[in-house]
Design an enzyme around this catalytic site. Structure first.
Site, PDB file in Angstrom:
ATOM      1  CB  CYS A 114      -0.888  -0.019   1.247  1.00 29.08           C
ATOM      2  SG  CYS A 114      -1.933   1.441   1.421  1.00 29.08           S
ATOM      3  CG  HIS A 157      -5.663  -2.494  -1.258  1.00 30.54           C
ATOM      4  ND1 HIS A 157      -4.628  -3.088  -0.560  1.00 30.54           N
ATOM      5  CD2 HIS A 157      -5.399  -1.159  -1.213  1.00 30.54           C
ATOM      6  CE1 HIS A 157      -3.814  -2.159  -0.097  1.00 30.54           C
ATOM      7  NE2 HIS A 157      -4.242  -0.973  -0.502  1.00 30.54           N
ATOM      8  CD  GLU A 158      -6.465   1.163  -4.040  1.00 29.27           C
ATOM      9  OE1 GLU A 158      -6.506   2.172  -3.297  1.00 29.27           O
ATOM     10  OE2 GLU A 158      -5.426   0.482  -4.174  1.00 29.27           O
ATOM     11  CG  HIS A 161      -7.320   2.826   1.268  1.00 26.48           C
ATOM     12  ND1 HIS A 161      -6.550   2.832   2.411  1.00 26.48           N
ATOM     13  CD2 HIS A 161      -6.544   2.247   0.314  1.00 26.48           C
ATOM     14  CE1 HIS A 161      -5.366   2.280   2.155  1.00 26.48           C
ATOM     15  NE2 HIS A 161      -5.345   1.919   0.887  1.00 26.48           N
TER      16      HIS A 161
HETATM   17  C1  4LI Z   1       6.284  -0.628 -10.537  1.00 24.57           C
HETATM   18  C2  4LI Z   1       5.835  -0.267 -11.792  1.00 24.57           C
HETATM   19  C3  4LI Z   1       5.334  -8.976  -5.095  1.00 24.57           C
HETATM   20  C4  4LI Z   1       5.245  -8.346  -3.850  1.00 24.57           C
HETATM   21  C5  4LI Z   1       4.232  -9.090  -5.918  1.00 24.57           C
HETATM   22  C6  4LI Z   1       5.507  -1.414  -9.708  1.00 24.57           C
HETATM   23  C7  4LI Z   1       4.595  -0.696 -12.230  1.00 24.57           C
HETATM   24  C8  4LI Z   1       4.026  -7.764  -3.464  1.00 24.57           C
HETATM   25  C9  4LI Z   1       3.008  -8.515  -5.539  1.00 24.57           C
HETATM   26  C10 4LI Z   1       4.257  -1.840 -10.118  1.00 24.57           C
HETATM   27  C11 4LI Z   1       2.911  -7.857  -4.296  1.00 24.57           C
HETATM   28  C12 4LI Z   1       3.814  -1.464 -11.389  1.00 24.57           C
HETATM   29  C13 4LI Z   1       1.400  -4.476  -6.082  1.00 24.57           C
HETATM   30  C14 4LI Z   1      -0.315  -4.414  -4.567  1.00 24.57           C
HETATM   31  C15 4LI Z   1       1.237  -6.095  -4.462  1.00 24.57           C
HETATM   32  C16 4LI Z   1       3.923  -7.096  -2.163  1.00 24.57           C
HETATM   33  C17 4LI Z   1      -1.144  -1.412  -4.882  1.00 24.57           C
HETATM   34  C18 4LI Z   1       4.127  -3.680  -8.464  1.00 24.57           C
HETATM   35  C19 4LI Z   1       2.447  -1.909  -8.523  1.00 24.57           C
HETATM   36  C20 4LI Z   1       3.139  -4.637  -7.851  1.00 24.57           C
HETATM   37  C21 4LI Z   1       1.439  -2.812  -7.918  1.00 24.57           C
HETATM   38  C22 4LI Z   1      -3.393  -2.374  -4.241  1.00 24.57           C
HETATM   39  C23 4LI Z   1      -2.386  -4.513  -3.255  1.00 24.57           C
HETATM   40  C24 4LI Z   1      -2.035  -2.657  -4.837  1.00 24.57           C
HETATM   41  C25 4LI Z   1       1.828  -8.663  -6.452  1.00 24.57           C
HETATM   42  C26 4LI Z   1       4.066  -7.339   0.256  1.00 24.57           C
HETATM   43  C27 4LI Z   1       0.608  -0.087  -3.885  1.00 24.57           C
HETATM   44  N1  4LI Z   1       0.308  -3.864  -5.629  1.00 24.57           N
HETATM   45  N2  4LI Z   1       1.895  -5.572  -5.509  1.00 24.57           N
HETATM   46  N3  4LI Z   1       0.131  -5.524  -3.944  1.00 24.57           N
HETATM   47  N4  4LI Z   1       3.433  -2.653  -9.268  1.00 24.57           N
HETATM   48  N5  4LI Z   1       2.048  -3.925  -7.191  1.00 24.57           N
HETATM   49  N6  4LI Z   1      -1.459  -3.823  -4.136  1.00 24.57           N
HETATM   50  N7  4LI Z   1       1.706  -7.264  -3.895  1.00 24.57           N
HETATM   51  N8  4LI Z   1       4.109  -7.862  -1.078  1.00 24.57           N
HETATM   52  N9  4LI Z   1      -0.264  -1.238  -3.884  1.00 24.57           N
HETATM   53  O1  4LI Z   1       3.632  -5.909  -2.099  1.00 24.57           O
HETATM   54  O2  4LI Z   1      -1.261  -0.636  -5.802  1.00 24.57           O
HETATM   55  S1  4LI Z   1      -3.993  -4.031  -3.886  1.00 24.57           S
HETATM   56 CL1  4LI Z   1       2.262  -1.965 -11.929  1.00 24.57          CL
HETATM   57 NI    NI Z   2      -3.676   1.041  -0.032  1.00 23.23          NI
END
Ligand code: 4LI
Ligand code: NI
Length: 187
Positions: A114, A157-158, A161
């Protein structure tokens, strides 16, 4: 333009508040906020811009994360298919409401992150694998859409919030990686 310093972090009371519905027809102010939220996600996923602006990548952002307690979320899920680079989901949703959800549950195998949480919180965040959502889009149209798998997880998730819920509220405190045997693990 929204930057990381505009995003409030855990401990800020707004992240625990219930956000207020926006009025329909949408105000220009709310439409503009939605556009800026989407612009942030686009920038955060652009390697050049993210580096320049020091942005963390995200696929979703909720208005309360900007200390704006309104029921607005932006979701941008990029394609994973180079043949078809259209995003899987790109929309700003005003007053989103889950009208039904599956009994079947799922979680991300790698856990959730997040933008408002500056630490790694390990553990499975179990959610419905399918949801049906109604919302108003930026054009003022009422939408009713079904989401499944990753898009459904991100939307939930969103939407949490908007209700003062953080992803780690869903993690089992005794055993963060305990799962009932009927929960799908999305890789
Ligand atoms: C950079 C450029 C590994 C670890 C894999 C990053 C473009 C985790 C996953 C991204 C994990 C992009 C994401 C979310 C997770 C982890 C969110 C990277 C952005 C992967 C999105 C809201 C949960 C969403 C899949 C603790 C900021 N996003 N990874 N979870 N990506 N991203 N969430 N999990 N482990 N969070 O975080 O936007 S729902 Cl696309
Ligand atoms: Ni969040």
């Amino acid at each position: 333009m929204i930057k990381m310093e505009d995003i409030i972090r855990e401990g800020h009371p707004t992240l625990r508040a219930t956000a207020k519905e926006v009025s329909i027809p949408l105000s220009d102010e709310d439409i503009q906020l939605g556009q800026e939220m989407m612009e942030f996600l686009v920038n955060s996923q652009d390697p050049i811009k993210a580096e320049e602006l020091d942005l963390r990548g995200g696929v979703g952002l909720a208005a309360p994360q900007l200390d704006i307690s309104k029921r607005i979320i932006a979701v941008l899920i990029p394609s994973n298919d180079p043949e078809n680079p259209e995003p899987i989901l790109q929309d700003v949703m005003f007053n989103p409401k889950i009208v039904s959800h599956s009994v079947q549950q799922a979680c991300l195998g790698d856990g959730e992150g997040c933008l408002s949480v500056d630490r790694n919180v390990p553990g499975y965040v179990v959610r419905s694998v399918r949801i049906t959502l109604t919302y108003t889009n930026a054009l003022g149209e009422t939408k009713k859409v079904r989401f499944k798998n990753y898009p459904a997880i991100v939307v939930q998730h969103e939407m949490d919030h908007l209700n003062g819920i953080m992803f780690y509220d869903h993690i089992n405190a005794e055993n963060p990686f305990i799962l009932k045997d009927d929960v799908l693990v999305l890789e």
